[in-house]
Design an enzyme around this catalytic site. Structure first.
Site, short mmCIF file in Angstrom:
data_model
loop_
_atom_site.label_atom_id
_atom_site.label_comp_id
_atom_site.label_asym_id
_atom_site.label_seq_id
_atom_site.Cartn_x
_atom_site.Cartn_y
_atom_site.Cartn_z
N ARG A 101 0.83 -1.20 0.00
CA ARG A 101 0.00 0.00 0.00
C ARG A 101 0.87 1.26 0.00
NH1 ARG A 101 -3.62 -1.46 5.16
NH2 ARG A 101 -1.67 -2.53 5.69
N LYS A 121 1.98 1.86 7.54
CA LYS A 121 2.32 1.01 8.68
C LYS A 121 3.36 1.67 9.58
CE LYS A 121 0.83 -2.36 9.50
NZ LYS A 121 -0.39 -2.63 10.31
N TYR A 171 -0.76 4.08 10.81
CA TYR A 171 -1.17 3.03 11.73
C TYR A 171 0.03 2.69 12.61
CZ TYR A 171 -5.45 2.14 9.06
OH TYR A 171 -6.67 2.27 8.45
N HIS A 187 -0.35 0.88 16.18
CA HIS A 187 -0.56 -0.36 16.93
C HIS A 187 0.57 -0.59 17.93
CE1 HIS A 187 -3.99 -1.45 14.47
NE2 HIS A 187 -3.28 -1.28 13.39
N GLU A 227 -5.43 4.28 14.03
CA GLU A 227 -6.33 3.33 14.66
C GLU A 227 -6.92 3.81 15.98
OE1 GLU A 227 -2.36 2.51 16.53
OE2 GLU A 227 -3.08 3.07 14.53
N VAL A 262 -11.50 -9.32 17.66
CA VAL A 262 -11.78 -8.45 18.80
C VAL A 262 -10.79 -7.28 18.80
CG1 VAL A 262 -12.76 -10.29 20.19
CG2 VAL A 262 -10.31 -9.83 20.32
N ASP A 292 -2.44 -7.64 14.92
CA ASP A 292 -1.74 -6.35 14.97
C ASP A 292 -1.96 -5.64 16.30
OD1 ASP A 292 -4.33 -5.53 14.58
OD2 ASP A 292 -3.98 -4.60 12.63
#
Length: 379
Positions: free
Chosen positions: A25, A83, A102, A104, A126, A247, A278
């Site tokens: 991406r 990322k 992102y 994480h 996120e 979840v 992730d």
């Protein structure tokens, strides 16, 4: 007095090439570049950044971007990525930049350490959260990941790919696969819907009766929604052909819902797709994998736990991602982060690190670091 990098508009936006394993991406499209250039902003695209998504350097240049080296892209004031930074990029992090991607961080403590050490201001897609609890910058990737989870799970159930040889939708006179989906958020709902559309027997579990009730009107096919409990998991997991973990705890580690003992009770050659990897994963035996080597077999169960699942469809994922991130990029670059938060208050929850401090409570808890309030970090 507010730090200059937080209060001032950004003169330049850098888009580096993603280097995470099999990540194709890119963080901007040519149309996005045009919108930013019209605002008088300089957009630097690292040469080759869009190749994986089918966008060449010439197309970016025609849209008004400057095609630059890795170092020149990272030297911009606002760095826009897909990322989290990889270890070979840690030395490019700086105090006088804003990183928008992102992150994480609960799953990647080394990235947290690098951001803290460099005193980089980092905003995580996120954790940008609306008042109603929705996550606007995570939603499109969650939708894609959910649909991929069902599609990939069906593929992995095929015997040549290590599965039990069960056709997900069965056929006349033969039972379909039983698919167990843990979590009825965006990922889980999309996974359950697609699996049901393929005629699987689907059980969608969530701890919120209200969430399940809201989804009930759109239920299709052999899809049953059930309020989750430990006892129910102990009964259902051993019967599943495909288990999809979906979840999410915004900013924090995903809870471990399936322990190793339950995995051992699963059918031989059944499949687990842990989309929550992730955020650390919701299955105790999950280990992060890549698109090149997507599965590992543990206790006779195929585990798929790719940390960047939407990267498998980079064209679709890039278009979907930029459609939601671009308005935020425009306001951060055009007005500075402090004014951007005034206009779009949901950005406040997106602040993960500022000037060496962790300012998201979920991230801080997962890392065992005392948090600072985001507003205090901005001052």
């Amino acid at each position: 007095m507010a730090n200059f990098i937080l209060s001032a508009p950004m003169a330049s936006i850098g888009v580096p090439t993603e280097i995470k394993a099999d990540e194709l991406r890119v963080a901007l499209t040519p149309d996005g570049v045009k919108d930013l250039v019209r605002q008088g902003l300089e957009v630097r695209i690292q040469s080759g950044a869009g190749a994986g998504a089918g966008i060449n350097d010439e197309t970016f240049a025609l849209a008004g971007a400057k095609i630059v080296t890795r170092e020149e892209a990272w030297a911009a004031h606002l760095i826009v990525k897909v990322k989290e930074p990889q270890e070979e990029e840690f030395d490019l992090l700086r105090k006088d930049m804003i990183l928008f991607t992102y992150l994480h961080l609960a799953a990647y403590p080394k990235v947290s350490e690098a951001l803290i050490k460099a005193k980089t201001t980092a905003v995580g897609y996120e954790t940008v959260q609306m008042e109603n609890g929705s996550l606007p910058l995570l939603a499109p990737m969650s939708e894609i990941a959910g649909r991929l989870a069902a599609q990939i799970g069906a593929h992995l159930l095929e015997r040549p790919h290590g599965g039990s040889g069960v056709l997900i939708g069965g056929c006349t006179g033969v039972r379909p696969a039983r698919v167990l989906v843990l979590g009825a958020g965006t990922v889980g709902w999309n996974a359950a819907r697609l699996a049901a559309a393929m005629d699987a027997e689907v059980m969608l579990l969530d701890r919120s009766p209200e969430r399940l009730r809201n989804l009930e009107a759109d239920r299709r096919g052999r899809l049953v929604s059930v309020v989750s409990s430990r006892g129910l998991l102990e009964r259902l997991v051993p019967t599943a052909d495909l288990l999809i973990g979906a979840v999410l705890t915004p900013g924090g580690r995903a809870p471990t819902l399936i322990d190793e003992g339950l995995v051992k009770q699963m059918k031989k050659n059944s499949v687990i797709v842990d989309v929550a990897i992730d955020q650390g994963g919701c299955v105790a035996t999950s280990v992060e994998t890549t698109h090149t080597k997507p599965t590992v077999n543990i206790h006779g169960v195929q585990h798929y736990a790719v940390g960047n699942m939407p990267g498998a469809v980079p064209f679709t994922s890039t278009e979907a991602l930029v459609s939601v991130t671009l308005p935020y990029i425009l306001v951060i670059a055009g007005r500075g982060l402090e004014e951007a938060i005034t206009e779009k208050p949901e950005l406040l929850s997106g602040l993960n690190t500022i000037q060496g401090a962790v300012c998201h409570p979920g991230v801080a808890k997962a890392l065992g670091i005392p948090p600072r309030h985001p507003m205090a970090c901005l001052r």
